[in-house]
Design an enzyme around this catalytic site. Sequence first.
Site, short mmCIF file in Angstrom:
data_model
loop_
_atom_site.label_atom_id
_atom_site.label_comp_id
_atom_site.label_asym_id
_atom_site.label_seq_id
_atom_site.Cartn_x
_atom_site.Cartn_y
_atom_site.Cartn_z
CG ASP A 1 -49.08 1.18 18.40
OD1 ASP A 1 -50.14 1.65 18.07
OD2 ASP A 1 -48.60 0.14 17.64
CE1 TYR B 1 -51.63 -3.30 12.69
CE2 TYR B 1 -54.17 -3.47 12.11
CZ TYR B 1 -52.70 -4.02 12.21
OH TYR B 1 -52.70 -5.39 12.16
CG HIS B 2 -54.43 2.97 17.65
ND1 HIS B 2 -55.38 2.54 18.58
CD2 HIS B 2 -55.38 2.99 16.63
CE1 HIS B 2 -56.56 2.07 17.89
NE2 HIS B 2 -56.37 2.18 16.73
N PRO B 3 -50.01 4.41 16.06
CG PRO B 3 -48.79 4.65 13.90
CD PRO B 3 -49.99 3.77 14.68
#
EC number: 1.1.99.1
Length: 549
Positions: free
Chosen positions: A290, A464-466
């Site tokens: 992330d 919020y970039h998993p």
Amino acid sequence: MQADFVIIGSGSAGSALAYRLSEDGKNSVLVIEAGGSDFGPFIQMPAALAWPMSMKRYNWGYLSEPEPNLNNRRITAPRGKVIGGSSSINGMVYVRGHAEDFNRWEELGAGGWAYADVLPYFKRMEHSHGGEEGWRGTDGPLHVQRGGFTNPLFRAFVEAGKQAGFETTEDYNGSKQEGFGLMEQTIFSGRRWSAANAYLKPALKRKNVEIIYGFAQRIVIEDGRATGVEIERGGKIEVVKANREVIVSASSFNSPKLLMLSGIGPGEHLKEMGIEVKADRPGVGANLQDHMEFYFQQVSTKPVSLYSWLPWFWQGVAGAQWLLSKGGLGASNQFEACAFLRSAPGLKQPDIQYHFLPVAISYDGKAAAKSHGFQVHVGYNLSKSRGSVTLRSPDPKADPVLRFNYMSHAEDWEKFRHCVRLTRELFGQAAFDDYRGAEIQPGESVQSDEEIDAFLREHLESAYHPCGTCKMGAKDDPMAVVDPQTRVIGVEALRVADSSIFPHVTYGNLNGPSIMTGEKAADHILGKQPLARSNQEPWVNPRAAVSDR
């Protein structure tokens, strides 16, 4: 119910898959979506971007386990629960990723996914407004634009970068993928241009595409082959049959969860859960990556920020204007200036990302101070920290266990301290002399490494970039979950195509590369020849070996 292809999830990749797999009319496509409609201003109005993420109707609302390096805080981990998936609740920022990101994918075993391979797919999917000629697509489904850039604080930010000696770029998604410039947005005609608007809704107009609103509980596997999907709909259990293949596009959290519920994953963990092991793949749920970020906030001494629009009355005025004309402040996400920078000499690509915002607000959308202000969201984009997704129980409705292990490498702390000090340097440039007031956050008293670390432990949040939890790699890689054709290793007629298959996180926001993944996976699924490789070479900073700027 049956179809040739059954897609689980209508998010960024799933919507693109539905569009491309049904394009020639020869194949029937059925999309399973656990959420519902995206109708209404909360999703469609760009300036309302904070609302859908805070609504259980649209967001799975996951939380991490207590993060030991972040004061045991549980970090919010939203994922879209609506058509369009997270592209319907995100910040509408469009970033392809750097060329080196995709070359790294190939080095890690994802053959055929180097920059030269994926660039044609980015072009195919884009309808770029104002992008660099020759490097951008102009007739694809996904509209990409720049904002109006009218607020003087946007110009001050880019000018400050120049004054500090950094590069500027006319198009960070084009040949020059480093520097300060205008942010690109997935907005069109004043509306959020989600994957649902770009791909899914046009696909659903075709006779061979159908969507079912139901909850996928497990993939049906018979004799080593995926034959369908068990769903819960209206309190009843049904099975959707796949005549050709099942494609999982359920997010970096729910894709590995669904595989494990179906018996595909780390054998010992599945046995602990009482699940029959169909394919022992230890990489399922591993490799969770992330981006993290924090807000650096400053008071503005001039009343030029969006602070005046934060009271409910003026938000209502902006909303009414948008409803009537799809114009005004409501038609922008307000992310209109950005930067991609290298933290040190010798790096091949930027590893720091800036989003600039002409207002100082908290994560909940409230004013950070009773004054005009401005801020950047800044973060280190290439962390070596890795986490995992595991099952909480064999109950399909139970949330997955998310352990990110944020800030578990010493380098993470070094890079984020650099972000704090670099931002002070930028806000200290002459371009901000007319606007610079007191530092709201971290605060001028936060100076030493120890003070900065204490601030970071309390204020770092997920960007919020998993990604990465069903890693794509070579078939002989024991931690790979899918091969470079997106086929699940060890199970026939089953694929995964979404950000979970990324071998390594890309720089910037992930909606763009997730859609590209759906586009490229569709060609693999249909057995098409991949698009011809590009021979375009991106710009390389001639000072990269000796300077960070």
